[in-house]
Scaffold this motif. Structure first.
Motif, PDB file in Angstrom:
ATOM      1  N   ARG A   1      -3.558   8.301  -7.369  1.00  0.00           N
ATOM      2  CA  ARG A   1      -2.235   8.626  -6.846  1.00  0.00           C
ATOM      3  C   ARG A   1      -1.647   9.805  -7.606  1.00  0.00           C
ATOM      4  NH1 ARG A   1       1.336   5.897  -3.829  1.00  0.00           N
ATOM      5  NH2 ARG A   1       0.262   3.905  -4.062  1.00  0.00           N
TER       6      ARG A   1
ATOM      7  N   ASP B   1      -8.330   2.700  -6.738  1.00  0.00           N
ATOM      8  CA  ASP B   1      -9.215   2.067  -5.753  1.00  0.00           C
ATOM      9  C   ASP B   1     -10.474   2.903  -5.551  1.00  0.00           C
ATOM     10  OD1 ASP B   1      -7.485  -0.025  -5.348  1.00  0.00           O
ATOM     11  OD2 ASP B   1      -6.776   0.629  -3.389  1.00  0.00           O
TER      12      ASP B   1
ATOM     13  N   GLU C   1      -5.054  -3.519  10.455  1.00  0.00           N
ATOM     14  CA  GLU C   1      -3.863  -2.763  10.078  1.00  0.00           C
ATOM     15  C   GLU C   1      -4.231  -1.753   8.998  1.00  0.00           C
ATOM     16  OE1 GLU C   1      -0.977  -2.969  11.487  1.00  0.00           O
ATOM     17  OE2 GLU C   1      -1.364  -4.741  12.738  1.00  0.00           O
ATOM     18  N   PRO C   2      -3.554  -0.597   8.954  1.00  0.00           N
ATOM     19  CA  PRO C   2      -3.806   0.344   7.860  1.00  0.00           C
ATOM     20  C   PRO C   2      -3.662  -0.363   6.512  1.00  0.00           C
ATOM     21  CG  PRO C   2      -2.444   1.383   9.538  1.00  0.00           C
ATOM     22  CD  PRO C   2      -2.552  -0.068   9.920  1.00  0.00           C
ATOM     23  N   PHE C   3      -4.654  -0.191   5.657  1.00  0.00           N
ATOM     24  CA  PHE C   3      -4.699  -0.890   4.369  1.00  0.00           C
ATOM     25  C   PHE C   3      -4.019  -0.038   3.309  1.00  0.00           C
ATOM     26  CE2 PHE C   3      -6.696  -1.989   0.343  1.00  0.00           C
ATOM     27  CZ  PHE C   3      -6.644  -3.376   0.362  1.00  0.00           C
ATOM     28  N   ALA C   4      -3.037  -0.617   2.601  1.00  0.00           N
ATOM     29  CA  ALA C   4      -2.302   0.107   1.562  1.00  0.00           C
ATOM     30  C   ALA C   4      -3.175   0.280   0.320  1.00  0.00           C
ATOM     31  CB  ALA C   4      -1.027  -0.645   1.208  1.00  0.00           C
ATOM     32  N   LEU C   5      -3.378   1.518  -0.069  1.00  0.00           N
ATOM     33  CA  LEU C   5      -4.238   1.833  -1.203  1.00  0.00           C
ATOM     34  C   LEU C   5      -3.459   1.830  -2.512  1.00  0.00           C
ATOM     35  CD1 LEU C   5      -6.116   4.787   0.516  1.00  0.00           C
ATOM     36  CD2 LEU C   5      -7.041   2.509   0.058  1.00  0.00           C
ATOM     37  N   GLU C   6      -4.178   1.604  -3.605  1.00  0.00           N
ATOM     38  CA  GLU C   6      -3.594   1.639  -4.940  1.00  0.00           C
ATOM     39  C   GLU C   6      -4.324   2.654  -5.807  1.00  0.00           C
ATOM     40  OE1 GLU C   6      -3.471  -2.124  -6.863  1.00  0.00           O
ATOM     41  OE2 GLU C   6      -2.159  -3.055  -5.353  1.00  0.00           O
TER      42      GLU C   6
ATOM     43  N   ALA D   1       0.037   9.096   3.419  1.00  0.00           N
ATOM     44  CA  ALA D   1       0.599   7.749   3.576  1.00  0.00           C
ATOM     45  C   ALA D   1       0.012   6.760   2.584  1.00  0.00           C
ATOM     46  CB  ALA D   1       0.358   7.253   5.001  1.00  0.00           C
ATOM     47  N   GLY D   2      -1.152   7.093   2.028  1.00  0.00           N
ATOM     48  CA  GLY D   2      -1.796   6.177   1.084  1.00  0.00           C
ATOM     49  C   GLY D   2      -2.369   4.952   1.750  1.00  0.00           C
ATOM     50  N   THR D   3      -2.973   5.150   2.932  1.00  0.00           N
ATOM     51  CA  THR D   3      -3.553   4.027   3.671  1.00  0.00           C
ATOM     52  C   THR D   3      -4.959   4.370   4.128  1.00  0.00           C
ATOM     53  OG1 THR D   3      -2.619   4.846   5.767  1.00  0.00           O
ATOM     54  CG2 THR D   3      -1.316   3.232   4.517  1.00  0.00           C
TER      55      THR D   3
END
Length: 265
Positions: free
Chosen positions: A247, A188, A180-185, A109-111
């Motif tokens: 990613r 990071d 909240e689940p934190f969206a990763l880049e 999910a990338g979170t």
């Protein structure tokens, strides 16, 4: 989807015992980073830290946390585990307790979710700069936020190691968790560390060493060298976990992945 490069370091410093505990666990597309700093007579802190981390990993393996409530429950389970362990120790170890900081990453999910109790910290770095840090459960942190103490005075304050919350204390605790689940880049980085680690580094030093490092292991080693150079003979245990995120592209756009998915001891 993200690929992770992770590493950990832990040193006794000038102490007889190393009462820190670090762990990295991968489960079905999820990763858990857990770090604990224990305290207690006759190395009771080492017991408390290990009990706390083991409980976190046991719960994580059974079901990685999906939200803040799940993660808070994991941290409270660790608190109960330390309390239970106190009843099986010697009198000198009965007051053992521990700080903890945990990151749960969903690589698909990338979170990420994170939470802590005490003054072990998390730093989230994005594009080479510190984007977020956890708030210490400590007297000096409260004094700084209340305006009674300047931030630059906190490092030398006589109460800098006095905690307002810890696992194993005889009081109700409320873990601090990412809501909240934190969206990763892509790119990071996470740094989890005990007070013996962050006390010897500024945020800018963490950023500089990140920019110079070719790997997570090199980043951790450079920071550890800086800490060791200016440490007093009785310096506290100092430990850290590092994590870099990349990613993964679609197969047609994939970049070479040499050096990824490795864990540095």
């Amino acid at each position: 989807m993200f690929s992770l490069e992770t590493g950990a370091r832990s040193f006794a410093g000038g102490r007889e015992y190393n009462e820190d505990c670090v762990a990295i666990e991968h489960v079905r597309g999820h990763c858990c980073l857990a770090l604990s700093d224990g305290a207690g007579g006759h190395a009771g802190g080492a017991v408390a830290a290990r009990v706390a981390v083991d409980k976190i990993l046991h719960g994580f393996r059974a079901r990685p946390p999906a939200d803040a409530e799940d993660l808070a429950e994991l941290l409270l389970d660790a608190h109960e585990a330390v309390l239970a362990a106190q009843g099986t120790t010697t009198r000198a170890e009965e007051a053992m307790h521990a700080t903890i900081v945990v990151v749960a990453i969903d690589t698909g999910a990338g979170t990420a979710l994170w939470g802590h109790v005490g003054d072990s910290r998390l730093y989230l770095l994005r594009r080479g700069r510190v984007l977020a840090t956890t708030r210490d459960d400590s007297v000096v942190q409260w004094m700084v936020e209340s305006g009674y103490l300047a931030a630059e005075q906190a490092r030398s304050h006589p109460n800098k190691n006095r905690l307002l919350a810890a696992l194993g204390v005889d009081a109700e605790i409320q873990p601090t968790v990412q809501e909240e689940p934190f969206a990763l880049e892509d790119g990071d980085a996470f740094l989890l560390c005990t007070d013996g680690w962050w006390d010897g580094l500024t945020g800018s030093q963490i950023e500089v060493e990140l920019g110079l490092a070719p790997s997570v292991g090199s980043w951790l080693d450079a920071m550890a060298a800086t800490i060791a150079q200016k440490s007093a003979p009785d310096h506290d245990n100092y430990s850290a976990i590092g994590c870099w995120l990349l990613r993964l592209r679609r197969p047609a756009d994939a970049l070479p992945t040499t050096g990824l998915n490795r864990e540095t001891p």
